[in-house]
Design a protein around this motif. Sequence first.
Motif, PDB file in Angstrom:
ATOM      1  N   SER A 110       0.822  -1.214   0.000  1.00  0.00           N
ATOM      2  CA  SER A 110       0.000   0.000   0.000  1.00  0.00           C
ATOM      3  C   SER A 110       0.856   1.265   0.000  1.00  0.00           C
ATOM      4  O   SER A 110       0.314   2.368  -0.018  1.00  0.00           O
ATOM      5  CB  SER A 110      -0.954   0.001   1.203  1.00  0.00           C
ATOM      6  N   GLY A 111       2.179   1.126   0.029  1.00  0.00           N
ATOM      7  CA  GLY A 111       3.068   2.281  -0.032  1.00  0.00           C
ATOM      8  C   GLY A 111       3.648   2.710   1.300  1.00  0.00           C
ATOM      9  O   GLY A 111       4.180   3.824   1.412  1.00  0.00           O
ATOM     10  N   LYS A 112       3.591   1.871   2.318  1.00  0.00           N
ATOM     11  CA  LYS A 112       4.048   2.243   3.659  1.00  0.00           C
ATOM     12  C   LYS A 112       5.522   2.637   3.681  1.00  0.00           C
ATOM     13  O   LYS A 112       5.873   3.701   4.185  1.00  0.00           O
ATOM     14  CB  LYS A 112       3.796   1.093   4.647  1.00  0.00           C
ATOM     15  N   THR A 113       6.381   1.786   3.156  1.00  0.00           N
ATOM     16  CA  THR A 113       7.818   2.051   3.205  1.00  0.00           C
ATOM     17  C   THR A 113       8.171   3.288   2.384  1.00  0.00           C
ATOM     18  O   THR A 113       8.962   4.133   2.824  1.00  0.00           O
ATOM     19  CB  THR A 113       8.604   0.824   2.699  1.00  0.00           C
ATOM     20  N   LEU A 143      -5.286   7.812   3.695  1.00  0.00           N
ATOM     21  CA  LEU A 143      -4.994   8.259   2.340  1.00  0.00           C
ATOM     22  C   LEU A 143      -4.579   7.118   1.442  1.00  0.00           C
ATOM     23  O   LEU A 143      -4.220   6.039   1.903  1.00  0.00           O
ATOM     24  CB  LEU A 143      -3.895   9.329   2.336  1.00  0.00           C
ATOM     25  N   ASN A 144      -4.644   7.384   0.159  1.00  0.00           N
ATOM     26  CA  ASN A 144      -4.085   6.511  -0.861  1.00  0.00           C
ATOM     27  C   ASN A 144      -2.741   7.127  -1.216  1.00  0.00           C
ATOM     28  O   ASN A 144      -2.679   8.161  -1.868  1.00  0.00           O
ATOM     29  CB  ASN A 144      -5.006   6.455  -2.075  1.00  0.00           C
ATOM     30  N   ALA A 145      -1.662   6.497  -0.803  1.00  0.00           N
ATOM     31  CA  ALA A 145      -0.325   7.058  -0.988  1.00  0.00           C
ATOM     32  C   ALA A 145       0.078   7.142  -2.455  1.00  0.00           C
ATOM     33  O   ALA A 145       1.020   7.842  -2.795  1.00  0.00           O
ATOM     34  CB  ALA A 145       0.698   6.242  -0.212  1.00  0.00           C
ATOM     35  N   PHE A 146      -0.626   6.437  -3.333  1.00  0.00           N
ATOM     36  CA  PHE A 146      -0.301   6.459  -4.753  1.00  0.00           C
ATOM     37  C   PHE A 146      -1.039   7.563  -5.505  1.00  0.00           C
ATOM     38  O   PHE A 146      -0.786   7.785  -6.683  1.00  0.00           O
ATOM     39  CB  PHE A 146      -0.588   5.103  -5.386  1.00  0.00           C
ATOM     40  N   GLN A 172      -4.574   3.175   2.148  1.00  0.00           N
ATOM     41  CA  GLN A 172      -5.505   2.297   1.453  1.00  0.00           C
ATOM     42  C   GLN A 172      -5.112   2.222  -0.008  1.00  0.00           C
ATOM     43  O   GLN A 172      -4.706   3.213  -0.595  1.00  0.00           O
ATOM     44  CB  GLN A 172      -6.931   2.812   1.589  1.00  0.00           C
ATOM     45  N   ASN A 173      -5.254   1.038  -0.574  1.00  0.00           N
ATOM     46  CA  ASN A 173      -4.939   0.865  -1.992  1.00  0.00           C
ATOM     47  C   ASN A 173      -6.082   0.140  -2.694  1.00  0.00           C
ATOM     48  O   ASN A 173      -5.877  -0.793  -3.432  1.00  0.00           O
ATOM     49  CB  ASN A 173      -3.625   0.123  -2.177  1.00  0.00           C
ATOM     50  N   GLY A 174      -7.287   0.585  -2.435  1.00  0.00           N
ATOM     51  CA  GLY A 174      -8.458  -0.016  -3.055  1.00  0.00           C
ATOM     52  C   GLY A 174      -9.172  -1.021  -2.172  1.00  0.00           C
ATOM     53  O   GLY A 174     -10.306  -1.362  -2.422  1.00  0.00           O
ATOM     54  N   LYS A 175      -8.508  -1.495  -1.132  1.00  0.00           N
ATOM     55  CA  LYS A 175      -9.155  -2.439  -0.216  1.00  0.00           C
ATOM     56  C   LYS A 175      -9.775  -1.641   0.920  1.00  0.00           C
ATOM     57  O   LYS A 175      -9.206  -0.681   1.395  1.00  0.00           O
ATOM     58  CB  LYS A 175      -8.139  -3.431   0.336  1.00  0.00           C
ATOM     59  N   ASN A 176     -10.927  -2.053   1.358  1.00  0.00           N
ATOM     60  CA  ASN A 176     -11.607  -1.349   2.448  1.00  0.00           C
ATOM     61  C   ASN A 176     -11.766  -2.264   3.645  1.00  0.00           C
ATOM     62  O   ASN A 176     -11.612  -3.462   3.543  1.00  0.00           O
ATOM     63  CB  ASN A 176     -12.984  -0.861   1.986  1.00  0.00           C
ATOM     64  N   LYS A 199      -2.097  13.848  -5.500  1.00  0.00           N
ATOM     65  CA  LYS A 199      -2.749  14.982  -4.847  1.00  0.00           C
ATOM     66  C   LYS A 199      -2.972  14.687  -3.355  1.00  0.00           C
ATOM     67  O   LYS A 199      -2.691  15.524  -2.499  1.00  0.00           O
ATOM     68  CB  LYS A 199      -4.073  15.291  -5.545  1.00  0.00           C
ATOM     69  N   GLU A 200      -3.484  13.494  -3.063  1.00  0.00           N
ATOM     70  CA  GLU A 200      -3.677  13.099  -1.658  1.00  0.00           C
ATOM     71  C   GLU A 200      -2.343  13.065  -0.921  1.00  0.00           C
ATOM     72  O   GLU A 200      -2.249  13.493   0.229  1.00  0.00           O
ATOM     73  CB  GLU A 200      -4.315  11.703  -1.563  1.00  0.00           C
ATOM     74  N   ASN A 201      -1.321  12.534  -1.580  1.00  0.00           N
ATOM     75  CA  ASN A 201      -0.006  12.421  -0.964  1.00  0.00           C
ATOM     76  C   ASN A 201       0.551  13.806  -0.623  1.00  0.00           C
ATOM     77  O   ASN A 201       1.098  14.012   0.457  1.00  0.00           O
ATOM     78  CB  ASN A 201       0.940  11.661  -1.893  1.00  0.00           C
ATOM     79  N   LYS A 202       0.410  14.758  -1.535  1.00  0.00           N
ATOM     80  CA  LYS A 202       0.891  16.119  -1.277  1.00  0.00           C
ATOM     81  C   LYS A 202       0.142  16.747  -0.106  1.00  0.00           C
ATOM     82  O   LYS A 202       0.749  17.374   0.765  1.00  0.00           O
ATOM     83  CB  LYS A 202       0.757  17.002  -2.512  1.00  0.00           C
ATOM     84  N   SER A 203      -1.169  16.563  -0.051  1.00  0.00           N
ATOM     85  CA  SER A 203      -1.959  17.084   1.073  1.00  0.00           C
ATOM     86  C   SER A 203      -1.498  16.470   2.388  1.00  0.00           C
ATOM     87  O   SER A 203      -1.404  17.146   3.410  1.00  0.00           O
ATOM     88  CB  SER A 203      -3.446  16.803   0.872  1.00  0.00           C
ATOM     89  N   PHE A 204      -1.212  15.169   2.347  1.00  0.00           N
ATOM     90  CA  PHE A 204      -0.748  14.515   3.564  1.00  0.00           C
ATOM     91  C   PHE A 204       0.616  15.048   4.000  1.00  0.00           C
ATOM     92  O   PHE A 204       0.841  15.294   5.186  1.00  0.00           O
ATOM     93  CB  PHE A 204      -0.679  12.993   3.399  1.00  0.00           C
ATOM     94  N   ILE A 205       1.535  15.242   3.064  1.00  0.00           N
ATOM     95  CA  ILE A 205       2.860  15.760   3.406  1.00  0.00           C
ATOM     96  C   ILE A 205       2.721  17.144   4.046  1.00  0.00           C
ATOM     97  O   ILE A 205       3.393  17.459   5.031  1.00  0.00           O
ATOM     98  CB  ILE A 205       3.790  15.796   2.171  1.00  0.00           C
ATOM     99  N   ASP A 206       1.839  17.978   3.517  1.00  0.00           N
ATOM    100  CA  ASP A 206       1.579  19.295   4.121  1.00  0.00           C
ATOM    101  C   ASP A 206       1.049  19.125   5.544  1.00  0.00           C
ATOM    102  O   ASP A 206       1.475  19.823   6.471  1.00  0.00           O
ATOM    103  CB  ASP A 206       0.578  20.089   3.284  1.00  0.00           C
ATOM    104  N   TRP A 207       0.100  18.195   5.714  1.00  0.00           N
ATOM    105  CA  TRP A 207      -0.444  17.920   7.045  1.00  0.00           C
ATOM    106  C   TRP A 207       0.677  17.461   7.977  1.00  0.00           C
ATOM    107  O   TRP A 207       0.775  17.915   9.120  1.00  0.00           O
ATOM    108  CB  TRP A 207      -1.532  16.843   6.959  1.00  0.00           C
TER     109      TRP A 207
END
Length: 153
Positions: free
Chosen positions: A12-15, A131-134, A114-118, A137-145
């Motif tokens: 899901s992009g954790k690392t 967030l979906n790390a992939f 999350q990567n499509g699985k709920n 736009k979501e990733n950039k918002s998260f980095i700002d957060w």
Amino acid sequence: MKQLQVVGYKNSGKTTLINELIKVCHENKMTVSTIKHHGHGIEDISMNHKEVDSLSFISSGAEESIVLGKQLIERVTKVDKSLQQIIDEDLSIEPDVLLIEGFKHEKFPKVLLQNGKNGLEHELQNVIYILNAFDKKENKSFIDWFQNWIKKE
């Protein structure tokens, strides 16, 4: 010390996300420690090839193997500890930020990838961001957060 877990299903992009967060902390002149949980099946951790001396010593029966380089120390220890015990007993520095990958059932503030699985969000406690790390736009918002989060007391 600020503590944040990054949890989610495999791939899901954790690392990748944690590596980005380390860079953000470094840009903000903050020290970082990481703890990663190896939770993929019953196999134990292993390096990329079987000739790694520190793991061969463990395989031969050593309880602990420490490798010292010029600036790096790698330690492999055969013990069963909780995440809190590792934090309390095994960190050798007092970092500004501790990033934890996995240990999804622990109590620390969590970012859920999350990567499509709920469904995972219903099993977890203390999820403070999803967030979906992939998604760039979501990733950039998260980095700002995250940049704001690490600066808060």
